[in-house]
Structures are given as C-alpha cells and as structure tokens.
Design a protein around this motif. Structure first.
Motif, PDB file in Angstrom:
ATOM      1  N   ALA A  11       0.879  -1.174   0.000  1.00  0.00           N
ATOM      2  CA  ALA A  11       0.000   0.000   0.000  1.00  0.00           C
ATOM      3  C   ALA A  11       0.915   1.222   0.000  1.00  0.00           C
ATOM      4  N   PRO A  12       0.539   2.283  -0.710  1.00  0.00           N
ATOM      5  CA  PRO A  12       1.425   3.447  -0.814  1.00  0.00           C
ATOM      6  C   PRO A  12       1.898   3.979   0.538  1.00  0.00           C
ATOM      7  N   MET A  13       3.143   4.427   0.552  1.00  0.00           N
ATOM      8  CA  MET A  13       3.743   5.069   1.721  1.00  0.00           C
ATOM      9  C   MET A  13       3.839   6.561   1.426  1.00  0.00           C
ATOM     10  N   GLU A  14       3.976   7.363   2.471  1.00  0.00           N
ATOM     11  CA  GLU A  14       4.106   8.806   2.333  1.00  0.00           C
ATOM     12  C   GLU A  14       5.463   9.251   2.865  1.00  0.00           C
ATOM     13  N   VAL A  15       6.054  10.248   2.210  1.00  0.00           N
ATOM     14  CA  VAL A  15       7.302  10.825   2.695  1.00  0.00           C
ATOM     15  C   VAL A  15       7.078  11.345   4.108  1.00  0.00           C
ATOM     16  N   GLY A  16       8.013  11.043   4.994  1.00  0.00           N
ATOM     17  CA  GLY A  16       7.938  11.484   6.380  1.00  0.00           C
ATOM     18  C   GLY A  16       7.434  10.415   7.338  1.00  0.00           C
ATOM     19  N   GLU A  17       6.772   9.381   6.824  1.00  0.00           N
ATOM     20  CA  GLU A  17       6.298   8.308   7.705  1.00  0.00           C
ATOM     21  C   GLU A  17       7.491   7.581   8.309  1.00  0.00           C
ATOM     22  N   ARG A  18       7.354   7.206   9.585  1.00  0.00           N
ATOM     23  CA  ARG A  18       8.403   6.482  10.296  1.00  0.00           C
ATOM     24  C   ARG A  18       7.801   5.242  10.933  1.00  0.00           C
ATOM     25  N   TYR A  19       8.595   4.174  10.960  1.00  0.00           N
ATOM     26  CA  TYR A  19       8.102   2.904  11.491  1.00  0.00           C
ATOM     27  C   TYR A  19       9.190   2.216  12.300  1.00  0.00           C
ATOM     28  N   ALA A  20       8.808   1.638  13.413  1.00  0.00           N
ATOM     29  CA  ALA A  20       9.703   0.681  14.061  1.00  0.00           C
ATOM     30  C   ALA A  20       9.783  -0.508  13.112  1.00  0.00           C
ATOM     31  N   VAL A  33      19.296  -3.191   2.587  1.00  0.00           N
ATOM     32  CA  VAL A  33      19.998  -2.111   3.280  1.00  0.00           C
ATOM     33  C   VAL A  33      21.412  -1.939   2.721  1.00  0.00           C
ATOM     34  N   PHE A  34      21.707  -0.676   2.382  1.00  0.00           N
ATOM     35  CA  PHE A  34      23.019  -0.330   1.836  1.00  0.00           C
ATOM     36  C   PHE A  34      23.513   0.958   2.468  1.00  0.00           C
ATOM     37  N   MET A 139      17.327   4.309   6.932  1.00  0.00           N
ATOM     38  CA  MET A 139      17.319   3.335   8.012  1.00  0.00           C
ATOM     39  C   MET A 139      17.807   3.905   9.340  1.00  0.00           C
ATOM     40  N   GLU A 140      18.454   5.088   9.315  1.00  0.00           N
ATOM     41  CA  GLU A 140      18.965   5.721  10.530  1.00  0.00           C
ATOM     42  C   GLU A 140      18.703   7.219  10.457  1.00  0.00           C
ATOM     43  N   PRO A 141      17.429   7.631  10.536  1.00  0.00           N
ATOM     44  CA  PRO A 141      17.100   9.033  10.295  1.00  0.00           C
ATOM     45  C   PRO A 141      17.434   9.989  11.427  1.00  0.00           C
ATOM     46  N   PRO A 145      10.102  10.175  16.530  1.00  0.00           N
ATOM     47  CA  PRO A 145       9.261   9.014  16.832  1.00  0.00           C
ATOM     48  C   PRO A 145       9.357   7.939  15.758  1.00  0.00           C
ATOM     49  N   GLY A 146       9.737   6.759  16.147  1.00  0.00           N
ATOM     50  CA  GLY A 146       9.804   5.638  15.212  1.00  0.00           C
ATOM     51  C   GLY A 146      10.983   5.729  14.275  1.00  0.00           C
ATOM     52  N   ARG A 147      11.356   4.614  13.713  1.00  0.00           N
ATOM     53  CA  ARG A 147      12.368   4.541  12.690  1.00  0.00           C
ATOM     54  C   ARG A 147      12.094   3.291  11.912  1.00  0.00           C
ATOM     55  N   PRO A 148      12.505   3.133  10.764  1.00  0.00           N
ATOM     56  CA  PRO A 148      13.106   4.015   9.774  1.00  0.00           C
ATOM     57  C   PRO A 148      12.092   5.034   9.215  1.00  0.00           C
ATOM     58  N   GLN A 149      12.572   5.912   8.316  1.00  0.00           N
ATOM     59  CA  GLN A 149      11.728   6.977   7.781  1.00  0.00           C
ATOM     60  C   GLN A 149      11.724   6.968   6.254  1.00  0.00           C
ATOM     61  N   VAL A 150      10.526   7.090   5.677  1.00  0.00           N
ATOM     62  CA  VAL A 150      10.386   7.209   4.222  1.00  0.00           C
ATOM     63  C   VAL A 150      10.855   8.615   3.837  1.00  0.00           C
ATOM     64  N   VAL A 151      11.850   8.686   2.944  1.00  0.00           N
ATOM     65  CA  VAL A 151      12.397   9.993   2.559  1.00  0.00           C
ATOM     66  C   VAL A 151      12.092  10.366   1.113  1.00  0.00           C
TER      67      VAL A 151
END
Length: 160
Positions: A11-20, A33-34, A139-141, A145-151
């Motif tokens: 499902a689409p993600m949005e820039v700025g969203e963060r997730y554990a 991961v690179f 992966m290390e924003p 709140p939460g990580r990682p972050q969609v950039v």
C-alpha cells in the motif's frame, strides 16, 4: 556514510512516515539495506529514473517460508520476473553512487523477493497484488518518533 533501503510497498507510503522495524507496513525489499555517502536527493533521483522505466507490477503471493539468519522470520515468497528486473535495475543504478550492501549475499543472484510478516499482518498465499510505488527509506534518520523513515517515493507508471 548513511544507510538506506528501497522497498515496493503493498500500500502506498508517504514521505515522512516512520516505522519501528517490527511495525513496517507490508512490502517487498527491492534494494536491501546499503550504505552510501550519496545524498538523499541523489538516491531519490536514481530511484525515480528506475521507476519511470518500469510498469506497475502485478504479483501473486506464494507460499510461506522462514527467512533470516536463523530461519525464524515468517515471510511469503513472491516469484516475479518483474520484481527481479526492478531489483537488478536498482542495483545497477546504485552502484555508481558507491553503495555498499550490508548483506551482499541478498542482492543479485541471492535476491529472493518476499513479503515479511510484521505486526501489521501477513501476505496471504494466492493473493493478487498490484504494486505501484517505490519508497526510499532512511534506516537511521536520527531522533524522532519511530524509525526508519520514508524519505522519497516514486510511482511506477500505469502502462502495461
């Protein structure tokens, strides 16, 4: 050096969203991961170029398997030449930016597309999915709140 991944979300993600990590929305990781010294904008531009050359992807979710170093992470396999072609194109696009994969054995010939089960759910075997977006994930924003972050995100064109 900074660490990123590129995913194909269900499902689409949005820039700025963060997730554990355990709470990530369901997705297929298409560039594991690179590390790189390239800027987020440089990576987003490359991802956008790759996305524009690929159509939306339709897949059928395959059987479950156990993934991870200890083979204890449930995931559903996705057998798709289109996902593999997208992975290969991303790997080629990231190489000139000095990208170094944390686990190189999971890229190239070792790439096995799958959807990892998370606290958000699991992919159901036999489900038909239409995947229309790539997401660049930091992966290390840093703090927050939460990580990682969609950039960055990029749409896969609707053409067949």
């Amino acid at each position: 050096m900074h660490r990123f991944a590129v995913v194909l979300p269900l499902a689409p993600m949005e820039v700025g969203e963060r997730y554990a990590v355990r709470n990530w929305p369901l997705h297929i990781t298409v560039a594991p991961v690179f590390s790189t010294e390239a800027t987020t904008q440089m990576l987003a531009d490359r991802m956008g170029e790759v996305a524009s050359a690929h159509a939306a992807i339709e897949v059928v979710v395959g059987p479950g398997e156990l993934f991870g170093p200890r083979h204890d992470t449930p995931a559903a396999v996705v057998d798709s030449s289109a996902v593999r072609a997208l992975h290969d194109a991303l790997i080629d696009a990231l190489a000139p930016l000095g990208s170094s994969f944390d686990s190189p054995h999971y890229s190239g010939e070792g790439f096995r597309p799958h959807i990892t089960t998370t606290t958000c759910g699991a992919a159901e075997e036999g489900a038909r999915l239409r995947l229309t977006q790539l997401a660049l994930v930091d992966m290390e924003p840093g703090p927050g709140p939460g990580r990682p972050q969609v950039v960055a995100v990029a749409r896969l064109p609707r053409r067949p």
